[in-house]
Scaffold this active site. Sequence first.
Site, PDB file in Angstrom:
ATOM      1  N   LYS A  27       0.832  -1.184   0.000  1.00 23.56           N
ATOM      2  CA  LYS A  27       0.000   0.000   0.000  1.00 23.56           C
ATOM      3  C   LYS A  27       0.881   1.253   0.000  1.00 23.56           C
ATOM      4  CE  LYS A  27      -3.809   1.578   2.990  1.00 23.56           C
ATOM      5  NZ  LYS A  27      -4.550   1.165   4.212  1.00 23.56           N
ATOM      6  N   SER A 102      -9.218   0.698   3.367  1.00 25.56           N
ATOM      7  CA  SER A 102      -8.515   1.632   2.501  1.00 25.56           C
ATOM      8  C   SER A 102      -7.459   0.977   1.611  1.00 25.56           C
ATOM      9  CB  SER A 102      -7.843   2.717   3.359  1.00 25.56           C
ATOM     10  OG  SER A 102      -6.924   2.156   4.277  1.00 25.56           O
ATOM     11  N   SER A 125      -8.590  -2.579   6.988  1.00 30.16           N
ATOM     12  CA  SER A 125      -7.986  -2.716   5.672  1.00 30.16           C
ATOM     13  C   SER A 125      -7.650  -4.134   5.267  1.00 30.16           C
ATOM     14  CB  SER A 125      -6.718  -1.868   5.585  1.00 30.16           C
ATOM     15  OG  SER A 125      -7.042  -0.500   5.646  1.00 30.16           O
TER      16      SER A 125
END
Length: 301
Positions: A27, A102, A125
Amino acid sequence: MVRSWLPPPSSDHQQQLPLHTLTFAIKEIFDVVIRVTGFGTPDWARTHAPGAAMTPAVLAALAAGAGVGKTMMDEMAYSINGENAHYGTPSNPCAPRIPSGSSSGSAAAVAASLTDFAGTDSCGSVRVPAAYCGIFGLYPSHGLVSTQMFKTRLMVFFLTRWFARDLATLSCVTDVLMPPLRRPHLRRPSHVIIPADYLKILGSMEDRTYEILNASAAKVFGNDTVVNNGNIGDFVSSNVPSIGKFMTDLSAVEASSSCVPSLSAISRVMRVLQWSEFKTNHAEWVNIVKPNLGPGIRERV
């Protein structure tokens, strides 16, 4: 979805490394040396310098032979939909719906076979994107994997976690990021509570879900450790006295809904802490830069 790739380290023993055949997507919240960590928003990338060091989890994956790249995410990790007004929303290869966030890019990249496994963090997440994208995710306990070098610094909730399409890969990655030799303090639980009170909000799936969870827990931990018809609400109320005020405040709302009061209270506590930490860590930057934030996060900020 996958923005850039760094090759795995060269080594005469490359093929002996446990992750040498795998690729790893991270990420855009993990620091990578010499590259700017964008944090999901152009203004953050514009106003921050390249990383001076690697996130420990990324170093561990590289040392184990995996190639690594970066993926899209919700702006500032402050949403759970997986949408991004600046860079676009990753397509969910599992179903015609949002990938959720996210860690939307990480989950979608794994589900689409663009990468073998992916690193993530934040509150929901792993759980939510994994469910939306039809993949596996592991949510380790706090302190087992380093959380250094995260741009958000929301350290109450942020953990290093990971996705994979199959359990064999997930297990292999777990042995690298959370080696058995570093888990000496882990003990077999004396009892496992199956949250029957929470499962009731699942409606028609309650019986089947409970059956699966109960059988799985019994197989792993033994029948003598599984507490049937466990009530997590009572456990939380008796072990976390400070949550009582939130449960009292929500009593009127809960009377007209199917939610479990303790679950709603914990959720509310989490949101209050999340808001407070976000303000503590990012208010100065927001006030100085006045970033162009997308819809949704703009209102929350």
